[in-house]
Design an enzyme around this catalytic site. Structure first.
Site, PDB file in Angstrom:
ATOM      1  CB  ILE A 104     140.383 -35.788  74.558  1.00 43.86           C
ATOM      2  CG1 ILE A 104     139.749 -34.667  75.396  1.00 43.86           C
ATOM      3  CG2 ILE A 104     141.879 -35.550  74.345  1.00 43.86           C
ATOM      4  CD1 ILE A 104     140.137 -34.698  76.865  1.00 43.86           C
ATOM      5  CB  CYS A 127     133.236 -40.385  74.816  1.00 46.52           C
ATOM      6  SG  CYS A 127     133.359 -41.698  73.586  1.00 46.52           S
ATOM      7  CB  CYS A 154     129.750 -44.658  72.249  1.00 45.95           C
ATOM      8  SG  CYS A 154     130.914 -44.664  73.627  1.00 45.95           S
ATOM      9  CD  GLU A 208     129.058 -38.979  75.648  1.00 46.91           C
ATOM     10  OE1 GLU A 208     130.160 -38.541  75.242  1.00 46.91           O
ATOM     11  OE2 GLU A 208     128.292 -39.640  74.921  1.00 46.91           O
ATOM     12  CB  CYS A 226     129.536 -43.140  77.015  1.00 48.52           C
ATOM     13  SG  CYS A 226     131.071 -42.321  76.507  1.00 48.52           S
TER      14      CYS A 226
END
Length: 147
Positions: free
Chosen positions: A50, A60, A97, A62, A100
């Site tokens: 989002i 993210c 990333c 995740e 995350c």
């Protein structure tokens, strides 16, 4: 790694992650990501990325899945499937990333499975330890000798 050895429904998680691509809100990067997080109790939490015009408040896929799970009281996890790509095309593996990975380290063991997929038939699996060695965890730094 087989489904029976790990007792993780890799293909089902990937399908759930692929289903989340349609909910992705990525008008700026146009990079759509979906995730499906498997809790130890068997429940699956899904998420999508989002974005926000100022980027900082973006989230993210995740982390969306993790935050949804934690906000519902879940804190023990076995695996996560991640899919994504430009315009939602999953032609390459989509890795989490660094932020995350650190969120995963907060709630998951080093052997937590991260499934990066192009399709339910084409995926690779890494452990969190492989993706974030010597990470900071609630128990201290992994891989560092106590002094």
């Amino acid at each position: 790694m087989s489904y029976m050895e790990e007792n993780i429904p890799f293909e089902d998680l990937i399908k759930d992650a692929l289903g989340m691509l349609k909910f992705s809100y990525a008008p700026y990067s146009r990079y759509f990501v979906g995730a499906a997080l498997l809790a130890e109790n068997g429940k699956i939490y899904t998420g999508c990325n989002i974005e926000n015009v100022s980027f900082g408040p973006s989230n993210c896929a995740e982390r969306t899945a993790f935050f949804k799970a934690v906000s519902e009281g879940e804190k023990k996890f076995k695996a996560i499937a991640i899919v994504g790509g430009p315009q939602g095309k999953t032609e390459k593996y989509c890795a989490p990333c660094g932020v995350c990975r650190q969120v995963m380290a907060e709630f998951c063991s080093p052997d937590f499975k991260v499934i990066m997929a192009k399709s339910p038939e084409d995926y690779k699996v890494k452990t969190l330890e492989e993706l974030l060695p010597e990470s900071f965890t609630p128990q201290g730094e992994v891989g560092q000798d106590a002094e």
